[in-house]
Write a protein that holds these residues in place. Structure first.
Motif, PDB file in Angstrom:
ATOM      1  N   GLN A  40       1.208  -1.123  -0.050  1.00 54.43           N
ATOM      2  CA  GLN A  40      -0.034   0.239  -0.020  1.00 54.43           C
ATOM      3  C   GLN A  40       0.956   0.950   0.106  1.00 54.43           C
ATOM      4  O   GLN A  40       1.515   1.454   0.947  1.00 54.43           O
ATOM      5  N   PRO A  41       0.837   1.639  -0.638  1.00 54.51           N
ATOM      6  CA  PRO A  41       1.780   3.258  -1.293  1.00 54.51           C
ATOM      7  C   PRO A  41       1.375   3.687  -0.257  1.00 54.51           C
ATOM      8  O   PRO A  41       0.261   4.305  -0.392  1.00 54.51           O
ATOM      9  N   ASP A  42       2.538   4.950   0.162  1.00 47.74           N
ATOM     10  CA  ASP A  42       2.568   6.414   0.825  1.00 47.74           C
ATOM     11  C   ASP A  42       2.490   7.706  -0.125  1.00 47.74           C
ATOM     12  O   ASP A  42       1.797   9.028   0.527  1.00 47.74           O
ATOM     13  N   ILE A  43       2.059   7.098  -1.395  1.00 44.09           N
ATOM     14  CA  ILE A  43       1.961   8.449  -2.197  1.00 44.09           C
ATOM     15  C   ILE A  43       0.446   8.469  -2.297  1.00 44.09           C
ATOM     16  O   ILE A  43      -0.659   7.621  -2.568  1.00 44.09           O
ATOM     17  N   GLU A  44       0.621   9.770  -2.671  1.00 48.90           N
ATOM     18  CA  GLU A  44      -1.606  10.542  -2.883  1.00 48.90           C
ATOM     19  C   GLU A  44      -1.405  10.456  -3.788  1.00 48.90           C
ATOM     20  O   GLU A  44      -0.790   9.959  -5.235  1.00 48.90           O
ATOM     21  N   THR A  45      -3.025   9.836  -3.875  1.00 54.02           N
ATOM     22  CA  THR A  45      -3.024   9.776  -5.582  1.00 54.02           C
ATOM     23  C   THR A  45      -3.746  11.420  -6.044  1.00 54.02           C
ATOM     24  O   THR A  45      -3.969  11.999  -5.212  1.00 54.02           O
ATOM     25  N   ALA A  49      -7.994  12.588 -10.457  1.00 57.03           N
ATOM     26  CA  ALA A  49      -9.455  11.255  -9.615  1.00 57.03           C
ATOM     27  C   ALA A  49      -9.747  11.553  -8.167  1.00 57.03           C
ATOM     28  O   ALA A  49     -11.157  11.230  -8.550  1.00 57.03           O
ATOM     29  N   LEU A  50      -9.175  12.535  -7.833  1.00 59.34           N
ATOM     30  CA  LEU A  50      -9.926  12.464  -6.182  1.00 59.34           C
ATOM     31  C   LEU A  50     -10.960  13.232  -6.604  1.00 59.34           C
ATOM     32  O   LEU A  50     -12.309  13.433  -6.357  1.00 59.34           O
ATOM     33  N   LYS A 236      -1.631   0.698  -8.254  1.00 58.62           N
ATOM     34  CA  LYS A 236      -0.135   1.091  -7.966  1.00 58.62           C
ATOM     35  C   LYS A 236      -0.128   2.610  -9.084  1.00 58.62           C
ATOM     36  O   LYS A 236       0.370   3.491  -8.381  1.00 58.62           O
ATOM     37  N   SER A 239      -1.691   4.652  -7.311  1.00 53.79           N
ATOM     38  CA  SER A 239      -1.768   4.859  -5.963  1.00 53.79           C
ATOM     39  C   SER A 239      -3.122   5.290  -4.934  1.00 53.79           C
ATOM     40  O   SER A 239      -4.294   5.633  -4.395  1.00 53.79           O
ATOM     41  N   MET A 240      -3.874   3.917  -6.047  1.00 54.06           N
ATOM     42  CA  MET A 240      -5.578   4.115  -5.633  1.00 54.06           C
ATOM     43  C   MET A 240      -6.285   2.897  -5.710  1.00 54.06           C
ATOM     44  O   MET A 240      -6.985   2.385  -6.212  1.00 54.06           O
ATOM     45  N   CYS A 241      -5.388   2.046  -4.700  1.00 56.66           N
ATOM     46  CA  CYS A 241      -5.463   0.262  -4.310  1.00 56.66           C
ATOM     47  C   CYS A 241      -7.080   0.078  -3.668  1.00 56.66           C
ATOM     48  O   CYS A 241      -7.333  -0.995  -4.529  1.00 56.66           O
TER      49      CYS A 241
END
Lengths: 397, 397
Positions: A40-45, A49-50, A236, A239-241
């Motif tokens: 689970q990356p700590d990178i922002e989505t 997209a958000l 990945k 960053s939207m697992c």
């Protein structure tokens, strides 16, 4: 009491999951756990997209088409074109995560008792999906001494039987970080053509490739139309697992047509996540450049620090955000549990993923662990310091 | 060319899907198609659920826990308590739609070659999930003459073999709209206890019950702890089919523990949809009262109008939003296609779901169709007028 299925008994438990209760316990005791164990990356989505989801104007949250909307699949085809993969929207079936794509592919190409050859170590859930379908994974060992390169092609040939339906690779690889070269892909292409089986490539880490190296997709092989199937996912990349959107891509019409029947049974991929995924395709290139820079520097810190530990062996990854480290311990399972139960350095400890769960061959990988570099550099440095101290204490017991 | 699996060949195509190209063609010719064939309600999703997603403050769209968050499962347990179903959060596993819950249940309780008894007609995708798992559906016919009530319990007894792992019901039923009585559930409870098999109830239409009738859940049977499994979903309850959130509920620990292994392999249910689903639990009671009133009046209009058609037989549904009509035609498949290809009344036609796809027994349901009342009353009236005229023309050919 009515009985549970044999299949249910055989389904593997997640190797990481088994450690989770010990991590919980440590946290309750006030110990901070640095998670080197997860993907689970700590990178922002990407904000685009958000925002698409925040600004949605849905009033009836309806089913999406089973195969994903035409507009999303057309945009995906454009995305692939940019990556030198020439496909049409009709060659793409949108799925609920890469997980579901894999599950559909196994159902589409293999029956109970059939076999799929996979270089080990491999993503542990391949084993889960194979088990759920009664399909056997035939492992072929790649070795840390070779940086986990493709095993000699003759070794594959020896394992191919009339039950073999496919060779499955993950490129770049989780858990090793290995990036297959064009030459290796061409060797695999030749062998699947020769034996008339499928080549399935899980390419979810396509963008995570470092130092100007190039990803070579199996669908860049123009001669592989009937044999090649890609598994893909937004998890990945953006960053939207938690979106749970993936796809399977193949120029083989029968594959798409059959997988669609599985897709129809489950009705539709999740609608909000499709909104996010379609918008994510407009993510500016600068996002990936920044993310890549961040991962390269994390990798460099991690590998440099790890190499300072006496008796530890590590293969430098060229892709994804994992590496496999061979530890100077006999049993990484036991060590990983001990780290959570009995060790801390200034009230911090680390959680690592014992690697045995990534191997199908019993006994392999027992002294290895997967380490993910999904933490920022300072945390990674502290984590490796903890690992070093812990190894000294553990081996001095 | 490498071959597709036998399983893939056996997977059924959606019975409605086969008609879709003809509907597309009609629309291209400027004909409006009234969809009586689908289960996608036109009712708005509760604002509280839509707003929760619009106002989310997610910056990293991360995996949710494989079993769903503790907070959501606790609130679900409260929801069930209000429906006289006494369960704990640990008895609930959150899934990607009711579809996935069913898929996990079949994997958990049945192996290849095992059998599940299902009263027919049944929700067509049961057949898809059974096929995907190599499990056989043993049908037991319910009849339009009996309003599709539970077939005599002795008939079930005759079908139970050592391979039988469960009886699966859908209550209220899609496609018949039949609501099982407390007495019928008690009969089923007794038989599964006697033979030590599971009783699986798909209760996704729990709220859609008319005229003050009560839903009696299999988990209200206190004596059925080890045998009962509920399949559930937010899709119809809150008109959010596109969320793809469901759950399976059982007080049998081994069932939940085994299903969790399947859940871990696919990682997580979709995160945005979980936000919507958790918020939806706060939907005011007034929403359901309004929705129910709407469906009752639609049903009454539909049934009253259908009963005016000579030679048409229809069972009045007490739940869900479907009914099965027996048409004065030999082959409803052919008629449904003809409606789209060759008929219109003032540039409108209708799409119905031929019922043969809801039966496992060959030859049953050939002259029946499922009609969904997910359109407003005026459209339903027009739709029945079209059906009436169409039958006259079709039979006069």
């Amino acid at each position: 009491m009515p009985s549970i299925s044999k299949k249910g008994h055989l389904m593997p438990e997640s190797p990481i999951r088994k450690l989770a209760p010990f991590a919980e316990k440590a946290k309750k005791l006030g110990i901070k756990v640095l998670h080197l164990n997860i993907g689970q990356p700590d990178i922002e989505t990407p904000k685009i997209a958000l925002d698409a989801v925040k600004n949605n104007n849905i009033t009836i949250l309806a089913y999406a088409p089973s195969e994903g909307s035409e507009s999303y699949r057309e945009k995906l085809a454009d995305y692939y074109a940019k990556h030198h993969i020439n496909v049409d929207s009709k060659d793409i079936l949108v799925t609920t995560g890469g997980s579901e794509a894999l599950s559909f592919v196994i159902g589409t190409i293999a029956d109970v008792g059939d076999e799929i050859i996979v270089p080990e170590p491999f993503y542990a859930n391949y084993y889960g999906f194979a088990s759920a379908n009664g399909v056997k994974i035939t492992p072929i060992a790649s070795r840390i001494e070779d940086d986990f390169a493709l095993p000699p092609i003759e070794e594959f040939e020896k394992l191919i039987s009339p039950k073999t339906k496919a060779i499955l690779i993950n490129n770049p690889n989780n858990p090793t970080g290995y990036l297959y070269s064009k030459e290796e892909i061409k060797k695999l292409a030749a062998i699947v053509k020769k034996h008339d089986i499928f080549l399935v490539a899980d390419e979810v880490y396509r963008e995570f490739i470092y130092e100007g190296k190039q990803h070579y997709s199996i669908l860049q092989e123009s001669d592989l139309d009937n044999n090649a199937i890609i598994i893909d996912s937004v998890s990945k990349r953006y960053s939207m697992c938690g979106a749970r959107i993936g796809c399977l891509v193949s120029r083989n019409e029968s594959v798409i047509k059959t997988a669609l029947k599985f897709a129809q049974a489950r009705l539709s991929p999740p609608t909000y996540a499709l909104v996010a995924s379609e918008a994510a395709l407009e993510t500016p290139e600068s996002y990936f450049i920044e993310v890549k820079e961040e991962y390269v520097s994390r990798r460099d810190v991690l590998i440099t620090e790890l190499q300072k530990i006496k008796g530890l062996k590590v293969a430098k990854p060229n892709g994804a955000f994992y590496c496999i480290a061979e530890l100077p311990v006999k049993n990484a399972d036991d060590f990983a549990r001990w780290l959570l139960e009995s060790f801390n350095l200034n009230n911090e400890t680390i959680m690592i993923a014992p690697a045995a769960g990534f191997y199908a061959t019993d006994g392999l990988g027992r002294n290895q662990a997967r380490i993910a570099y999904v933490l920022e550099k300072e945390s990674l440095k502290r984590a490796v310091r903890i690992l070093k101290e812990a190894l000294t204490t553990y081996n001095g017991k």
